[in-house]
Design an enzyme around this catalytic site. Structure first.
Site, PDB file in Angstrom:
ATOM      1  N   LYS A 174       0.929  -1.213   0.079  1.00 53.38           N
ATOM      2  CA  LYS A 174      -0.173   0.184  -0.138  1.00 53.38           C
ATOM      3  C   LYS A 174       0.843   1.324   0.060  1.00 53.38           C
ATOM      4  O   LYS A 174       1.273   1.791   1.055  1.00 53.38           O
ATOM      5  CB  LYS A 174      -1.033   0.151   1.013  1.00 53.38           C
ATOM      6  CG  LYS A 174      -2.065  -1.248   1.144  1.00 53.38           C
ATOM      7  CD  LYS A 174      -2.893  -1.087   2.050  1.00 53.38           C
ATOM      8  CE  LYS A 174      -3.903   0.059   2.279  1.00 53.38           C
ATOM      9  NZ  LYS A 174      -5.157  -0.054   1.360  1.00 53.38           N
TER      10      LYS A 174
HETATM   11  C1  PLP Z   1      -6.036  -0.969  -4.043  1.00 52.29           C
HETATM   12  C2  PLP Z   1      -6.611  -1.866  -3.138  1.00 52.29           C
HETATM   13  N1  PLP Z   1      -7.038  -3.066  -3.318  1.00 52.29           N
HETATM   14  C3  PLP Z   1      -7.767  -3.804  -2.618  1.00 52.29           C
HETATM   15  C4  PLP Z   1      -7.686  -3.659  -0.937  1.00 52.29           C
HETATM   16  C5  PLP Z   1      -8.417  -4.552  -0.071  1.00 52.29           C
HETATM   17  O1  PLP Z   1      -7.416  -4.816   0.895  1.00 52.29           O
HETATM   18  P1  PLP Z   1      -7.912  -5.164   2.295  1.00 52.29           P
HETATM   19  O2  PLP Z   1      -9.008  -6.398   2.201  1.00 52.29           O
HETATM   20  O3  PLP Z   1      -6.636  -5.847   2.833  1.00 52.29           O
HETATM   21  O4  PLP Z   1      -8.552  -3.908   3.099  1.00 52.29           O
HETATM   22  C6  PLP Z   1      -7.455  -2.351  -0.674  1.00 52.29           C
HETATM   23  C7  PLP Z   1      -7.752  -1.721   0.575  1.00 52.29           C
HETATM   24  O5  PLP Z   1      -6.671  -1.747   1.430  1.00 52.29           O
HETATM   25  C8  PLP Z   1      -6.884  -1.262  -1.658  1.00 52.29           C
HETATM   26  O6  PLP Z   1      -6.429  -0.018  -1.529  1.00 52.29           O
END
Ligand code: PLP
Length: 312
Positions: A161
Site C-alpha cells: 500500500k
Molecule cells: C487497491 C486496493 N485493493 C484492495 C484493497 C482491499 O484490501 P484489504 O482487504 O486488505 O483491505 C484495498 C484496501 O486496502 C486497496 O487499497
C-alpha cells in the site's frame, strides 16, 4: 465520534499526542514524492460483547512491514509491538462505535532531489477515526471499467500500500464518479480485471467463485483472503484464482468487491450491463452476512482473527 470531551490522540514517532501537537514539516519527502505507505484496519464495536474487535490486526501489520520494506523504511518496532501500541491508542480514544485505523509510515526528511530511499529518515503516525459504511453494501453499487490502467508491479508495486500509487486510484475513482458510477474496476497491463479503487474483485459464474490472481497487479487483500476462506470452508464453494477477461464480467451471475473499507459490497451493474438480473445475488448475500457476523465475533472458530479492545 470519540468521546467529545476528550481530545483524540494519535501515535506519532513514539508518543501519544493530540493532533494539534503533531508537526510534519512542509518539506517532508513524502508530501512531495508520495514516499509513504499505509494500512487500513477496522475495529468493530460489538453490542453483544460490549467491546471493540480489531479484525486481523497482525495480518495488516505483516503487510505494512512488507510495504515499509519496499520503501526502505525501517520501523523501530516489531509487528507485535506495533499491534500493542495500536490497541493502546484504541483504548485511549475508546468509543462505542466502528473505527478505522490508519498507520502511515513516511519519509519525513526535507530532502529535495534525494531519491536514495535508505538515506532518508522515516516517521510513523497511527490515527483512528470513526467509520461507518464506505460503499453501499445494502443496495449494491454500479461500477465501470476504468480507462485508467492499474499501475503495474514493475512501476509501483500494487501489492504494497504505497501512497504514491494511490494517484492511480484517485484518477480512476474520479473518472467513475464524474461519469455517474459509484466505483471503478481497473484492468491490468494485459487487459485483465485487476481490482477496484480500494477493493478486490470477485465474480460468480455457474456456482464457482472467481477472483484475479495475485500476479494480475492487485493488492493481495486481507478481506480477499477472508472471503476465500468463507467461501471454501463455510459455504463449500469452489474458488478459482485466475485472470478474468473484461467481457467475462458482463455475463457473470454475480459480482462483488471486498476490502477493509468496502467490506463485502455487491456490484449490480457494470458499464450499464446489469449483473445477473440486476439484484444482489444469493451467494453474495450469504458471503456478506457471514463476513459481517465474523467481524463481530459471531462465527464460531474465527475469534483468532479478532483482537479484543475493552475500555479501560
Ligand atoms: C487497491 C486496493 N485493493 C484492495 C484493497 C482491499 O484490501 P484489504 O482487504 O486488505 O483491505 C484495498 C484496501 O486496502 C486497496 O487499497
Amino acid at each position: 465520534m470519540p468521546n467529545n470531551t476528550k481530545k483524540r490522540l494519535m501515535f506519532f514517532n513514539g508518543k501519544f499526542l493530540p493532533e494539534d501537537e503533531i508537526k510534519i514539516p512542509p518539506t517532508a519527502h513524502a508530501l512531495h514524492y508520495g514516499t509513504a505507505c499505509f494500512e487500513g484496519i477496522r475495529a468493530y464495536y460489538s453490542e453483544k460483547d460490549k467491546n471493540l474487535f480489531v479484525f486481523r490486526l497482525e495480518d495488516h501489520y505483516k503487510r505494512f512491514f512488507y510495504s515499509c520494506k519496499t520503501l526502505f523504511i525501517k520501523l523501530p518496532y516489531s509487528s507485535k509491538k506495533i499491534a500493542e501500541l495500536t490497541v493502546e491508542l484504541l483504548q485511549k480514544n475508546y468509543s462505542e462505535t466502528d473505527i478505522y485505523i490508519r498507520p502511515l509510515a513516511f519519509k519525513s526528511d526535507p530532502a529535495v532531489g534525494n531519491f536514495n530511499l535508505p538515506t532518508l529518515e522515516s516517521s510513523l503516525l497511527i490515527y483512528t477515526v470513526p467509520l461507518g459504511r464506505y460503499l453501499n453494501t445494502e443496495k449494491g453499487i454500479k461500477a465501470n471499467i476504468s480507462s485508467w490502467m492499474r499501475v503495474p508491479d514493475n512501476a509501483i508495486p500494487p501489492r504494497g500500500k504505497i501512497a504514491g500509487a494511490y494517484v492511480n486510484t484517485a484518477l480512476a475513482k474520479t473518472e467513475s464518479l464524474q461519469n455517474g458510477f459509484d466505483e471503478c474496476i481497473m484492468l491490468d497491463r494485459f487487459g485483465h480485471i485487476a481490482e477496484g479503487s480500494a477493493e478486490n474483485f470477485f465474480m460468480i459464474k455457474n456456482g464457482v467463485v472467481i477472483t484475479p490472481p495475485m500476479y494480475d497487479d492487485i493488492l493481495v487483500g486481507i478481506t480477499r483472503g477472508t472471503v476465500i476462506l468463507v467461501c471454501e470452508k463455510e459455504l463449500g464453494l469452489k474458488v478459482v484464482e485466475r485472470s478474468i477477461a473484461r467481457a467475462e464480467v458482463y455475463s457473470a451471475d454475480e459480482v462483488f468487491v471486498v476490502g477493509t473499507g468496502a467490506e463485502v459490497t455487491p456490484v449490480v451493474e457494470i458499464d450499464k450491463h446489469e449483473v445477473g438480473d440486476g439484484k444482489i445475488g444469493p451467494i453474495t448475500a450469504k458471503i456478506k452476512e457471514l463476513y459481517f457476523k465474523m467481524v463481530h465475533n459471531e462465527v464460531p472458530g474465527y475469534s483468532k482473527f479478532l483482537t479484543k479492545v475493552s475500555s479501560k
